[in-house]
Design a protein around this motif. Structure first.
Motif, short mmCIF file in Angstrom:
data_model
loop_
_atom_site.label_atom_id
_atom_site.label_comp_id
_atom_site.label_asym_id
_atom_site.label_seq_id
_atom_site.Cartn_x
_atom_site.Cartn_y
_atom_site.Cartn_z
N GLU A 69 14.13 10.93 35.17
CA GLU A 69 13.77 9.65 34.58
C GLU A 69 14.85 9.16 33.63
O GLU A 69 15.25 7.99 33.67
CB GLU A 69 12.45 9.77 33.82
CG GLU A 69 12.06 8.48 33.12
CD GLU A 69 10.98 8.67 32.07
OE1 GLU A 69 10.61 7.65 31.44
OE2 GLU A 69 10.50 9.79 31.88
N GLN A 74 -2.42 8.45 39.25
CA GLN A 74 -1.67 7.20 39.15
C GLN A 74 -1.37 6.61 40.52
O GLN A 74 -1.48 5.40 40.72
CB GLN A 74 -0.36 7.44 38.39
CG GLN A 74 -0.54 7.88 36.95
CD GLN A 74 -1.23 6.83 36.12
OE1 GLN A 74 -0.71 5.72 35.93
NE2 GLN A 74 -2.41 7.15 35.62
N LEU A 75 -1.02 7.46 41.46
CA LEU A 75 -0.79 7.00 42.82
C LEU A 75 -2.06 6.40 43.42
O LEU A 75 -2.03 5.34 44.04
CB LEU A 75 -0.30 8.16 43.69
CG LEU A 75 1.10 8.69 43.39
CD1 LEU A 75 1.33 10.00 44.14
CD2 LEU A 75 2.17 7.68 43.77
N ALA A 131 -2.93 2.98 42.14
CA ALA A 131 -2.06 1.92 42.66
C ALA A 131 -2.26 1.67 44.16
O ALA A 131 -1.65 0.74 44.70
CB ALA A 131 -0.60 2.27 42.39
N ASP A 175 8.13 -1.78 41.91
CA ASP A 175 7.53 -0.57 41.35
C ASP A 175 8.44 0.61 41.63
O ASP A 175 8.90 0.80 42.77
CB ASP A 175 6.15 -0.32 41.97
CG ASP A 175 5.09 -1.22 41.37
OD1 ASP A 175 4.73 -1.00 40.20
OD2 ASP A 175 4.63 -2.15 42.08
N TRP A 183 8.81 4.70 41.55
CA TRP A 183 8.14 6.00 41.53
C TRP A 183 9.20 7.09 41.64
O TRP A 183 10.35 6.80 41.96
CB TRP A 183 7.14 6.11 42.69
CG TRP A 183 6.06 5.06 42.69
CD1 TRP A 183 6.12 3.83 43.27
CD2 TRP A 183 4.77 5.16 42.08
NE1 TRP A 183 4.95 3.16 43.06
CE2 TRP A 183 4.09 3.95 42.33
CE3 TRP A 183 4.13 6.16 41.35
CZ2 TRP A 183 2.81 3.70 41.89
CZ3 TRP A 183 2.83 5.93 40.90
CH2 TRP A 183 2.19 4.71 41.16
N TYR A 185 -0.43 12.51 37.91
CA TYR A 185 0.41 11.63 38.71
C TYR A 185 -0.27 11.27 40.02
O TYR A 185 -0.16 10.13 40.49
CB TYR A 185 1.77 12.29 38.96
CG TYR A 185 2.87 11.30 39.25
CD1 TYR A 185 3.33 10.44 38.25
CD2 TYR A 185 3.48 11.22 40.50
CE1 TYR A 185 4.35 9.53 38.49
CE2 TYR A 185 4.49 10.32 40.75
CZ TYR A 185 4.93 9.48 39.74
OH TYR A 185 5.95 8.56 39.99
N GLU A 199 5.63 -1.43 32.78
CA GLU A 199 4.41 -1.14 33.53
C GLU A 199 4.68 -0.85 35.00
O GLU A 199 3.80 -0.36 35.71
CB GLU A 199 3.41 -2.29 33.39
CG GLU A 199 3.83 -3.61 34.00
CD GLU A 199 4.64 -4.49 33.05
OE1 GLU A 199 4.77 -5.70 33.34
OE2 GLU A 199 5.12 -3.97 32.02
N ARG A 200 5.88 -1.14 35.46
CA ARG A 200 6.23 -0.85 36.85
C ARG A 200 7.06 0.42 36.99
O ARG A 200 7.44 0.78 38.11
CB ARG A 200 6.96 -2.04 37.47
CG ARG A 200 6.06 -3.25 37.73
CD ARG A 200 6.77 -4.31 38.56
NE ARG A 200 5.93 -5.44 38.89
CZ ARG A 200 5.15 -5.53 39.96
NH1 ARG A 200 5.08 -4.50 40.80
NH2 ARG A 200 4.44 -6.60 40.20
N HIS A 240 6.88 4.18 36.94
CA HIS A 240 5.84 5.21 37.02
C HIS A 240 6.48 6.59 36.95
O HIS A 240 6.69 7.26 37.96
CB HIS A 240 5.05 5.04 38.32
CG HIS A 240 4.54 3.65 38.54
ND1 HIS A 240 3.44 3.15 37.89
CD2 HIS A 240 5.01 2.64 39.34
CE1 HIS A 240 3.22 1.89 38.26
NE2 HIS A 240 4.16 1.56 39.15
N SER A 295 8.44 -1.56 46.49
CA SER A 295 8.29 -0.26 45.83
C SER A 295 9.40 0.67 46.31
O SER A 295 9.72 0.71 47.49
CB SER A 295 6.93 0.35 46.10
OG SER A 295 6.70 0.49 47.49
#
Length: 270
Positions: free
Chosen positions: A107, A148-149, A152, A89, A91, A145, A123-124, A126, A55
């Motif tokens: 982004e 979401q964290l 995961a 992943d 982030w 968010y 999907e990875r 975020h 990650s």
């Protein structure tokens, strides 16, 4: 005498009670970006060898995007370590609360520099929500968010494993979108909405210091002489309320990765 390019030292953060930070100095911004890119690839490969996945928390700004571009370049080179980008992943440390297609979006820049180039699965990736997404207010985007964290994270925890968290730093010592003397400095939530930023755009979503400091390793990427005073003060143990960069650290390691100009005010030995 000042530290010089090629130096690698440990700097004890005065009065912090934390392990010493590692300081690495490269001659210039170009070589700094290349060195950081190589180190990120090695660290992610090592994480995948242990966990099967890795990650990475990415940052924007000139140096952050330059590093991502060079990581993409390394993917085409026969380097010793290789990364399976389908098992990484991604982030974000912070994001500008602007429309999805706005060039200010971290982004959008990260996708062009790296993610679309190496094929990180959707999907990875975020991403933090844009202003024209499902949330009209940054507070709602921040709460989403944080969820979401948590989704995961391992059972019983609110945050997933971050193997490497990259941060830039502003000349006044801000990191992510946590600015000096702002409410975000003392906010204990993992993700916060930030309004009225002194640097445009004024509305943002940011990881808070608790989430940043949950990372296994935090790497601060700093180039340019205008940031040298904040680098020296942060490593000298400044109050995080005055210089938020002084308040960030990794669980296992904290690395200040500097070019010679950014390191100009560090004394010999850190």
């Amino acid at each position: 005498m000042s530290l010089s390019p090629g130096d690698r030292v440990s700097a004890e953060l005065t009065g912090s009670g934390r392990p010493a930070a590692d300081v690495v100095i490269e001659p210039d911004a170009e070589r700094l970006a290349r060195a950081v890119a190589e180190a990120v690839v090695a660290r992610l490969a090592a994480a995948q060898a242990v966990h099967g996945s890795a990650s990475l928390v990415v940052t924007g700004g000139g140096m952050g995007i330059a590093v991502l571009e060079r990581i993409a370049g390394l993917a085409a080179e026969p380097v010793r370590e290789t990364v399976d980008w389908t098992a990484v992943d991604i982030w974000w440390g912070d994001e500008r609360f602007v429309p999805a297609d706005d060039d200010e979006r971290n982004e959008k820049q990260a996708r062009a520099a790296l993610l679309d180039v190496v094929g990180v699965p959707a999907e990875r990736v975020h991403a933090m929500p844009p202003s024209d997404g499902p949330f009209a207010e940054p507070e709602d985007a921040a709460a989403w968010y944080a969820g979401q964290l948590a989704d995961a994270a391992p059972e019983g925890r609110m945050l997933p494993r971050f193997d490497v968290l990259l941060l830039g730093m502003g000349p006044e010592g801000h990191v992510a979108s946590i600015f000096p003397a702002s409410p975000a400095v003392r906010d204990d939530r993992p993700v916060v909405a930030v309004r009225d930023c002194p640097k445009p755009p004024p509305t943002r979503v940011s990881l808070g210091l608790p989430a940043i400091n949950n990372a296994e390793e935090v790497w601060l990427l700093v180039a340019g002489g205008g940031k040298a005073p904040a680098v020296a003060q942060s490593l000298g143990g400044a109050d995080p309320a005055d210089l938020p960069a002084a308040g960030v650290h990794g669980r296992r390691a904290t690395r200040w990765l500097l070019d010679a100009e950014a390191a100009a005010e560090l004394p010999s030995g850190g």
